[in-house]
Design an enzyme around this catalytic site. Structure first.
Site, mmCIF file in Angstrom:
data_model
loop_
_atom_site.group_PDB
_atom_site.id
_atom_site.type_symbol
_atom_site.label_atom_id
_atom_site.label_comp_id
_atom_site.label_asym_id
_atom_site.label_seq_id
_atom_site.Cartn_x
_atom_site.Cartn_y
_atom_site.Cartn_z
ATOM 1 N N ASP A 91 -43.024 -4.612 -47.623
ATOM 2 C CA ASP A 91 -43.766 -3.722 -48.522
ATOM 3 C C ASP A 91 -43.467 -2.256 -48.254
ATOM 4 O O ASP A 91 -44.139 -1.370 -48.773
ATOM 5 C CB ASP A 91 -45.267 -3.996 -48.464
ATOM 6 C CG ASP A 91 -45.910 -3.562 -47.146
ATOM 7 O OD1 ASP A 91 -45.183 -3.480 -46.130
ATOM 8 O OD2 ASP A 91 -47.130 -3.335 -47.127
ATOM 9 N N SER A 140 -46.767 -7.789 -46.307
ATOM 10 C CA SER A 140 -45.998 -6.839 -45.514
ATOM 11 C C SER A 140 -44.747 -7.469 -44.909
ATOM 12 O O SER A 140 -43.861 -7.928 -45.623
ATOM 13 C CB SER A 140 -46.905 -6.234 -44.438
ATOM 14 O OG SER A 140 -46.280 -5.195 -43.743
ATOM 15 N N ARG A 148 -54.273 -8.300 -23.880
ATOM 16 C CA ARG A 148 -55.312 -8.056 -24.886
ATOM 17 C C ARG A 148 -55.457 -9.296 -25.751
ATOM 18 O O ARG A 148 -54.468 -9.999 -26.032
ATOM 19 C CB ARG A 148 -54.978 -6.839 -25.759
ATOM 20 C CG ARG A 148 -53.629 -6.899 -26.435
ATOM 21 C CD ARG A 148 -53.366 -5.678 -27.307
ATOM 22 N NE ARG A 148 -54.199 -5.673 -28.493
ATOM 23 C CZ ARG A 148 -53.842 -6.240 -29.657
ATOM 24 N NH1 ARG A 148 -52.680 -6.862 -29.771
ATOM 25 N NH2 ARG A 148 -54.644 -6.191 -30.681
ATOM 26 N N GLU A 188 -46.449 3.476 -34.407
ATOM 27 C CA GLU A 188 -46.426 2.315 -33.525
ATOM 28 C C GLU A 188 -44.969 1.951 -33.250
ATOM 29 O O GLU A 188 -44.061 2.310 -34.011
ATOM 30 C CB GLU A 188 -47.147 1.136 -34.178
ATOM 31 C CG GLU A 188 -48.638 1.350 -34.352
ATOM 32 C CD GLU A 188 -49.317 0.131 -34.927
ATOM 33 O OE1 GLU A 188 -50.091 -0.506 -34.207
ATOM 34 O OE2 GLU A 188 -49.061 -0.186 -36.105
ATOM 35 N N ALA A 189 -44.758 1.203 -32.167
ATOM 36 C CA ALA A 189 -43.390 0.805 -31.843
ATOM 37 C C ALA A 189 -42.744 0.041 -32.996
ATOM 38 O O ALA A 189 -41.525 0.086 -33.181
ATOM 39 C CB ALA A 189 -43.383 -0.039 -30.574
ATOM 40 N N ASN A 190 -43.561 -0.654 -33.801
ATOM 41 C CA ASN A 190 -43.019 -1.425 -34.923
ATOM 42 C C ASN A 190 -42.569 -0.560 -36.095
ATOM 43 O O ASN A 190 -42.078 -1.073 -37.095
ATOM 44 C CB ASN A 190 -44.034 -2.468 -35.393
ATOM 45 C CG ASN A 190 -45.315 -1.857 -35.948
ATOM 46 O OD1 ASN A 190 -45.346 -0.739 -36.442
ATOM 47 N ND2 ASN A 190 -46.412 -2.606 -35.854
ATOM 48 N N ASP A 236 -39.620 -2.863 -44.126
ATOM 49 C CA ASP A 236 -40.138 -4.227 -44.190
ATOM 50 C C ASP A 236 -40.473 -4.577 -45.633
ATOM 51 O O ASP A 236 -40.166 -3.826 -46.559
ATOM 52 C CB ASP A 236 -41.351 -4.390 -43.269
ATOM 53 C CG ASP A 236 -42.543 -3.567 -43.719
ATOM 54 O OD1 ASP A 236 -42.339 -2.533 -44.387
ATOM 55 O OD2 ASP A 236 -43.693 -3.945 -43.404
#
Length: 496
Positions: A236, A26, A454, A333-335, A234
Site C-alpha cells: 500500500d 499493507s 516483548r 521504524e526499521a521496516n 510495500d
C-alpha cells in the site's frame, strides 16, 4: 468493514469534519485484507477511540452491535443529522471493492453519504483527508503536483545523481501512482524505472517487507548491476526500503528505516544551520526510535548529530505522537515506515524567512515533500533523493556513516502472551520475575550485546530481539534469550 464504516461516520459526525477508511493489508500476503482508519487531521485514529473500535468489532450479535453504537453515540453526544463525510479507498487486492462497499453501507447507517475514492495508496488517502479538512486542494492530481513542485524546489541548484532509480513496486497500488508521478519528476533530474508493477503476486517475492526479512534481491531485479540505486515500497506504499544489488548475485545491501531517519535528520540539520541571523538557534530536532532500532544507528545519532533521541514502545502511533513534541520530529521504524513532522510554529517562522533564505524555503518544501499525516513511501523516496543531492552523495557515502550491528529476531510460542509485562518502552521485563535478570546475565558476556523481549499484540507469541558484534554472537544470544522466555514465561512446544 461495515462496523468500521459506522465508527468513522460517528467520528465524522462528532468532529463535524472529514474522516477516512483505507482498505488494505499493507505488506501482508495478497489474500489478507484489513483496514486503516483516518482522523480528520489525516493521522491514525486517535487512541481514545480505539476502545470504541474494539467494542464494535467484538459485538457478538446484531443486538449487541446496535447497543454498542447507541452507547458510543450517547457517550460522545452525537446526534444526526450533522455535517460530516467519510472518504473510502482501497488497494489492489481483489477483495477491496466489495469490502469498500460494506464500509460504505456502514457509513450510510448514520445518515452520511461516503465518498468512494477508488484505488489509492494508504498515504494518499491520509493526505487527502488532511488537506480537505484544511480547505486545501486535495485531489490525486494535487498530490502529484505538490510533491513534484516541492521536490524541484529542494533540488534546485544541485546536480542530478546521474543514475536511474530502480523502484520495486511490490505488484501493488504504488505502481500506477508512481507511474503517474514519474513524468513530473523528470524535469528535476529524477528518472524512475518501475518494476513489479502488477504482473506478479502482490508482496510475493518483492516489496520492502520481503527485502527487510530475506535480504534477497526482489524478483525482476536479477539483471540490475551491483551498486545501482534501488528502492522498494510495500503493497500500500507506506513503507520504504533503499537497497543495492551486491556482487555475486542474489543478495542486497539494505538502507533501512534507521538509515533513512539518520539521512532525514542530517538534511534537516544542514538546512537549519544555513538559516540567516541565528534563526536556527534553539530549534528542537528529535529522532524517535523503538527498541528495534539498530544500536549502531543510535550510537551514530548520539555521537554525531546533536539531536534529541527518544525511545517509545513499538507501534507507529507512539512514534508519531512523540514526534509532535519537537519543532522537527523524525521517525522511521526499521521496516521503513515513518515521516518527518514539522510544528506549526516552526513552519510559520520559516514562512517569514522564506523570502530572504533559500534554506527556509527548502525547509518549507521539505514539509510538503514528506507527508505530514503519515508515513508515505512515495514522498519518502523524494526526501531521500533530495537529501543525497543536497550533499552530493551516492549510496557509498550514505553506507559509510556507520556499520549496522548484526541482529537476529526469533519468536517463542507461549500459553498466554499476557505473562510478559514490559516497562521502559518495552526494553525491560517486569513480569515474570527473574526473567530480566536472566536476560541481563546472558547479555553481559556478549561483546556489544543487547537483547529485549516483548509480547505480540495479536497472538500468543513473545518476540525476541538480539544484536551483537558478530552474526554468530547475535544468533547465539537470541537463541539463549528465547530459551529463557520459554522456560520462565510458559513456553509451548519444544524449547528453541
Amino acid at each position: 468493514m461495515f462496523r468500521c464504516g459506522i465508527l468513522m461516520a460517528a467520528r465524522a459526525l462528532q468532529t463535524r469534519q472529514i474522516t477516512g477508511i483505507c482498505i488494505t493489508a499493507s505488506h501482508n500476503p495478497a489474500p489478507d485484507n484489513g483496514v486503516k482508519l483516518v482522523e480528520p487531521t489525516g493521522e491514525m485514529l486517535c487512541q481514545e477511540w480505539e476502545a470504541y473500535a474494539n467494542e464494535l468489532a467484538n459485538a457478538g450479535s446484531d443486538a449487541e452491535l446496535a447497543a454498542a453504537v447507541q452507547g458510543l453515540l450517547g457517550r460522545e453526544g452525537i446526534a444526526a443529522p450533522a455535517p460530516g463525510t467519510v472518504l473510502i479507498a482501497h488497494d489492489t487486492r481483489p477483495s477491496g471493492p466489495a469490502l469498500a462497499a460494506a464500509a460504505a453501507a456502514g457509513v450510510r447507517c448514520l445518515g452520511l453519504e461516503p465518498e468512494m475514492c477508488g484505488l489509492l495508496t494508504t498515504p494518499q488517502l491520509h493526505w487527502m483527508v488532511m488537506r480537505r479538512n484544511r480547505g486545501e486542494p486535495a485531489g490525486e492530481a494535487d498530490y502529484y503536483a505538490a510533491l513534484a513542485g516541492a521536490y524541484a524546489q529542494l533540488v534546485a541548484g544541485t546536480q542530478p545523481l546521474g543514475q536511474t532509480l530502480y523502484v520495486d513496486c511490490a505488484n501493488g497500488v504504488g505502481a500506477p501512482k508512481l507511474a503517474a508521478l514519474a513524468g513530473q519528476l523528470a524535469p528535476a533530474g529524477l528518472t524512475l524505472e518501475l518494476r513489479n508493477t502488477g504482473d506478479g503476486v502482490l508482496n510475493g517475492g518483492c516489496g520492502s517487507d520481503f527485502l527487510q526479512k530475506d535480504r534477497q534481491l526482489p524478483s525482476q531485479f536479477e539483471g540490475v548491476a551491483a551498486g545501482a540505486r534501488c528502492c522498494a515500497v510495500d503493497g500500500d506504499a507506506d513503507r520504504l526500503m533503499y537497497f543495492t544489488p551486491l556482487e555475486g548475485g542474489g543478495k542486497a545491501l539494505l538502507y533501512d528505516g534507521d538509515r533513512i531517519a539518520v539521512l532525514a535528520a542530517m538534511l534537516v540539520k544542514d538546512l537549519i544551520s544555513a538559516l540567516p541571523g541565528g534563526a536556527g538557534a534553539g530549534v528542537r530536532v528529535g529522532i524517535i526510535q523503538t527498541a528495534y532500532a539498530n544500536g549502531a544507528a543510535s550510537d551514530y545519532i548520539r555521537d554525531n548529530l546533536g539531536c534529541g533521541v527518544e525511545v517509545t514502545p513499538t507501534g507507529v502511533k507512539y512514534l508519531h505522537e512523540a514526534a509532535h513534541r519537537y519543532d522537527v520530529g523524525v521517525y522511521f521504524e526499521a521496516n521503513g515506515h515513518g515521516t518527518v513532522l514539522f510544528s506549526k510554529a516552526f513552519l510559520e517562522q520559516m514562512q517569514q524567512l522564506a523570502g530572504e533564505s533559500k534554506a527556509a524555503a527548502d525547509l518549507l518544501a521539505l514539509s510538503v515533500v514528506i507527508n505530514q499525516a503519515v508515513g508515505d513511501a512515495i514522498s519518502g523516496i523524494l526526501m531521500v533523493e533530495a537529501a543525497l543531492r543536497q550533499r552530493g552523495w551516492g549510496l557509498p557515502q550514505w553506507a559509510a556513516l556507520y556499520a549496522d550491528l548484526p541482529s537476529r529476531q526469533l519468536k517463542v510460542m507461549v500459553a498466554d502472551r499476557a505473562a510478559i509485562v514490559t516497562t521502559d518502552a518495552e526494553t525491560r521485563v517486569a513480569e515474570p520475575r527473574g526473567l530480566q535478570a536472566a536476560i541481563d546475565a546472558a547479555v553481559a558476556g556478549v561483546p556489544r550485546g543487547r537483547s529485549f523481549v516483548r509480547p505480540s499484540g495479536t497472538e500468543d507469541v513473545v518476540r525476541v530481539y538480539a544484536e551483537a558484534e558478530s552474526q554468530e554472537a547475535a544468533d547465539a544470544l537470541a537463541t539463549e534469550v528465547a530459551r529463557l522466555v520459554h522456560a520462565k514465561a510458559g513456553g509451548v512446544g519444544p524449547a528453541p
